[in-house]
Motif scaffolding. Structure first.
Motif, short mmCIF file in Angstrom:
data_model
loop_
_atom_site.label_atom_id
_atom_site.label_comp_id
_atom_site.label_asym_id
_atom_site.label_seq_id
_atom_site.Cartn_x
_atom_site.Cartn_y
_atom_site.Cartn_z
N LEU A 68 0.83 -1.21 0.00
CA LEU A 68 0.00 0.00 0.00
C LEU A 68 0.86 1.25 0.00
O LEU A 68 0.57 2.23 -0.70
CB LEU A 68 -0.93 0.01 1.21
CG LEU A 68 -2.12 -0.93 1.24
CD1 LEU A 68 -2.99 -0.64 2.46
CD2 LEU A 68 -2.95 -0.82 -0.02
N ALA A 73 -3.74 2.35 -2.70
CA ALA A 73 -4.80 1.41 -2.36
C ALA A 73 -5.66 0.98 -3.54
O ALA A 73 -6.69 0.33 -3.35
CB ALA A 73 -5.69 2.03 -1.28
N ASP A 74 -5.27 1.30 -4.76
CA ASP A 74 -6.09 0.96 -5.93
C ASP A 74 -5.85 -0.49 -6.36
O ASP A 74 -5.41 -0.78 -7.47
CB ASP A 74 -5.78 1.92 -7.08
CG ASP A 74 -6.76 1.78 -8.25
OD1 ASP A 74 -7.87 1.26 -8.02
OD2 ASP A 74 -6.41 2.20 -9.37
N LEU A 119 -10.96 -2.86 0.36
CA LEU A 119 -10.56 -1.88 -0.66
C LEU A 119 -11.33 -2.11 -1.95
O LEU A 119 -11.73 -1.15 -2.62
CB LEU A 119 -9.05 -1.96 -0.90
CG LEU A 119 -8.16 -1.71 0.31
CD1 LEU A 119 -6.69 -1.88 -0.06
CD2 LEU A 119 -8.40 -0.33 0.88
N GLU A 122 -14.89 -0.83 -1.59
CA GLU A 122 -14.95 0.63 -1.70
C GLU A 122 -14.96 1.07 -3.16
O GLU A 122 -15.65 2.02 -3.53
CB GLU A 122 -13.76 1.27 -0.97
CG GLU A 122 -13.87 1.24 0.54
CD GLU A 122 -12.68 1.91 1.20
OE1 GLU A 122 -11.90 2.59 0.47
OE2 GLU A 122 -12.52 1.76 2.42
N ARG A 123 -14.19 0.35 -3.99
CA ARG A 123 -14.08 0.70 -5.40
C ARG A 123 -15.24 0.14 -6.23
O ARG A 123 -15.49 0.57 -7.35
CB ARG A 123 -12.76 0.17 -5.98
CG ARG A 123 -11.52 0.76 -5.32
CD ARG A 123 -10.24 0.16 -5.90
NE ARG A 123 -10.11 0.43 -7.31
CZ ARG A 123 -10.28 -0.46 -8.27
NH1 ARG A 123 -10.58 -1.70 -7.97
NH2 ARG A 123 -10.12 -0.12 -9.52
#
Length: 230
Positions: A68, A73-74, A119, A122-123
């Motif tokens: 990270l 965080a992508d 993560l 969230e995306r």
């Protein structure tokens, strides 16, 4: 999924299928964090290696935090590729070897996936690839511990995809047959040879699964060498 400039994590990245997958994801434009116990022979600006034992939760947390920090965080892809196997009848199996297979092949998937999923949620996008084996679909005499671990990978994969599919996250379970890798170094009854599948072909199939349309989900892929004896 569009892959360019997104981040992938590949466990067991030092050799075999994991190393080939790292190379192909990089060629597709991804940034790749490779986790493994030994460093791979791979130098590329978009490749970050982190030493990691996926069977150890603290080691996985450290690798995750370092990745990270390096890439952000992508995270769009997690390939749970790390795995190992030992041969032995159930009543003759060294308990330490049994526990090592469960720690790496099963617990490792839990340790890695639990960190990445929030993560991806969230995306609203992500793809988790779990490497099982043909051993995850059948029984094999003398390999009960390994077979148990790979059946578990199948069960985790099938349950997880139903948990996360409505959040835009795919889970694909891969079942390779005999592949010409160092896996067989620990299996005394089998020696890797040129008539086994090539790691690059397995990796290419995984890449195809990842690149599919967002509403197209490949759940299981079973693969075998066409002529295993030549």
């Amino acid at each position: 999924m569009e892959l360019k400039n997104k981040v992938a994590i590949v466990t067991g990245a030092s050799k075999g299928i994991g190393l080939e997958l790292c190379r192909q994801l990089l060629a597709a434009g991804m940034k790749v964090a490779g986790w493994s116990r030994s460093e791979p022979d791979l130098k590329q600006d978009n490749f970050f290696w982190q030493q990691c034992d996926v069977g150890n939760m603290e080691s996985v947390q450290q690798a995750f935090s370092a990745s990270l920090e390096h890439f952000g965080a992508d995270i769009a892809v997690l390939a749970n590729n790390a795995g190992l196997g030992y041969e032995g009848k159930l009543d003759e199996m060294d308990p330490a070897q049994w526990h090592t297979m469960i720690d790496v092949n099963v617990n490792g998937i839990f340790y890695c996936t639990r960190l990445v999923l929030p993560l991806m949620k969230e995306r609203g996008e992500g793809h988790i690839i779990n490497l099982s084996s043909i051993a995850g679909t059948t029984g094999i005499a003398g390999m009960s511990g390994y077979v148990a671990s790979k059946h578990a990978v199948r069960g985790i994969s099938h349950s997880l995809y139903k948990e996360v599919r409505n959040e835009g996250i795919k889970v694909t379970c891969i079942y390779p047959g005999s592949t010409n890798t160092h896996f067989f170094d620990e299996i005394g009854s089998v020696t890797a040879h040129e008539h086994m599948m090539r790691p690059q072909d397995v990796a290419d199939t995984i890449l195809h699964c990842i690149k599919t349309h967002k509403n197209f989900h490949i759940v299981d892929v079973e693969m075998r060498p066409l002529k295993p004896k030549g």
